[in-house]
Design a protein around this motif. Sequence first.
Motif, PDB file in Angstrom:
ATOM      1  N   ALA A   1       2.044   2.591  -3.029  1.00  0.00           N
ATOM      2  CA  ALA A   1       2.242   2.394  -4.469  1.00  0.00           C
ATOM      3  C   ALA A   1       1.110   1.535  -5.044  1.00  0.00           C
ATOM      4  O   ALA A   1       0.550   1.870  -6.091  1.00  0.00           O
ATOM      5  CB  ALA A   1       3.597   1.743  -4.740  1.00  0.00           C
ATOM      6  N   ASN A   2       0.757   0.458  -4.368  1.00  0.00           N
ATOM      7  CA  ASN A   2      -0.285  -0.442  -4.866  1.00  0.00           C
ATOM      8  C   ASN A   2      -1.656   0.221  -4.925  1.00  0.00           C
ATOM      9  O   ASN A   2      -2.469  -0.109  -5.789  1.00  0.00           O
ATOM     10  CB  ASN A   2      -0.350  -1.722  -4.029  1.00  0.00           C
ATOM     11  N   THR A   3      -1.931   1.138  -4.000  1.00  0.00           N
ATOM     12  CA  THR A   3      -3.214   1.849  -4.004  1.00  0.00           C
ATOM     13  C   THR A   3      -3.125   3.175  -4.751  1.00  0.00           C
ATOM     14  O   THR A   3      -4.066   3.957  -4.730  1.00  0.00           O
ATOM     15  CB  THR A   3      -3.711   2.096  -2.569  1.00  0.00           C
ATOM     16  N   ARG A   4      -1.968   3.424  -5.341  1.00  0.00           N
ATOM     17  CA  ARG A   4      -1.707   4.625  -6.146  1.00  0.00           C
ATOM     18  C   ARG A   4      -1.825   5.924  -5.352  1.00  0.00           C
ATOM     19  O   ARG A   4      -2.206   6.948  -5.879  1.00  0.00           O
ATOM     20  CB  ARG A   4      -2.603   4.657  -7.379  1.00  0.00           C
ATOM     21  N   ARG A   5      -1.486   5.860  -4.070  1.00  0.00           N
ATOM     22  CA  ARG A   5      -1.442   7.076  -3.256  1.00  0.00           C
ATOM     23  C   ARG A   5      -0.177   7.872  -3.545  1.00  0.00           C
ATOM     24  O   ARG A   5      -0.117   9.059  -3.266  1.00  0.00           O
ATOM     25  CB  ARG A   5      -1.500   6.728  -1.768  1.00  0.00           C
ATOM     26  N   ILE A   6       0.847   7.188  -4.055  1.00  0.00           N
ATOM     27  CA  ILE A   6       2.094   7.851  -4.427  1.00  0.00           C
ATOM     28  C   ILE A   6       2.474   7.385  -5.830  1.00  0.00           C
ATOM     29  O   ILE A   6       2.315   6.206  -6.170  1.00  0.00           O
ATOM     30  CB  ILE A   6       3.224   7.559  -3.412  1.00  0.00           C
ATOM     31  N   GLN A   7       2.920   8.321  -6.639  1.00  0.00           N
ATOM     32  CA  GLN A   7       3.366   7.967  -7.984  1.00  0.00           C
ATOM     33  C   GLN A   7       4.613   7.110  -7.871  1.00  0.00           C
ATOM     34  O   GLN A   7       5.434   7.317  -6.976  1.00  0.00           O
ATOM     35  CB  GLN A   7       3.679   9.221  -8.788  1.00  0.00           C
ATOM     36  N   HIS A   8       4.737   6.170  -8.786  1.00  0.00           N
ATOM     37  CA  HIS A   8       5.888   5.266  -8.749  1.00  0.00           C
ATOM     38  C   HIS A   8       6.150   4.720 -10.136  1.00  0.00           C
ATOM     39  O   HIS A   8       5.346   4.876 -11.048  1.00  0.00           O
ATOM     40  CB  HIS A   8       5.641   4.129  -7.757  1.00  0.00           C
ATOM     41  N   VAL A   9       7.286   4.066 -10.262  1.00  0.00           N
ATOM     42  CA  VAL A   9       7.671   3.402 -11.501  1.00  0.00           C
ATOM     43  C   VAL A   9       7.686   1.912 -11.200  1.00  0.00           C
ATOM     44  O   VAL A   9       8.277   1.477 -10.213  1.00  0.00           O
ATOM     45  CB  VAL A   9       9.076   3.857 -11.969  1.00  0.00           C
ATOM     46  N   ARG A  10       7.009   1.142 -12.027  1.00  0.00           N
ATOM     47  CA  ARG A  10       7.001  -0.302 -11.843  1.00  0.00           C
ATOM     48  C   ARG A  10       7.721  -0.932 -13.030  1.00  0.00           C
ATOM     49  O   ARG A  10       7.337  -0.754 -14.173  1.00  0.00           O
ATOM     50  CB  ARG A  10       5.570  -0.820 -11.756  1.00  0.00           C
ATOM     51  N   LEU A  11       8.791  -1.630 -12.721  1.00  0.00           N
ATOM     52  CA  LEU A  11       9.578  -2.326 -13.735  1.00  0.00           C
ATOM     53  C   LEU A  11       9.407  -3.814 -13.472  1.00  0.00           C
ATOM     54  O   LEU A  11      10.125  -4.395 -12.656  1.00  0.00           O
ATOM     55  CB  LEU A  11      11.050  -1.914 -13.649  1.00  0.00           C
ATOM     56  N   GLY A  12       8.399  -4.394 -14.103  1.00  0.00           N
ATOM     57  CA  GLY A  12       8.049  -5.770 -13.778  1.00  0.00           C
ATOM     58  C   GLY A  12       7.423  -5.783 -12.398  1.00  0.00           C
ATOM     59  O   GLY A  12       6.465  -5.076 -12.141  1.00  0.00           O
TER      60      GLY A  12
END
Length: 71
Positions: free
Chosen positions: A36-47
């Motif tokens: 998630a941090n390297t954007r290899r997988i799409q994700h939702v960040r809530l805060g």
Amino acid sequence: MKKQEKTTRLQTNRLLTVREAALLTGYEQGAIRGWANTRRIQHVRLGRVIRIPENILQAFIAAHTIPAKED
């Protein structure tokens, strides 16, 4: 769209916690967070909270699945 249809759609595309995604894939939670941090997988960040949509995780697995060799 009826209320029932909206509810069903949301349930089929639920947001998984990092722990749930790790359990489903067999990877460590740190690996999921790293993706998630390297954007290899799409994700939702809530805060500071990371959630992975279930359909995104399924697509990620499918995209990295190597088919069996035919004899």
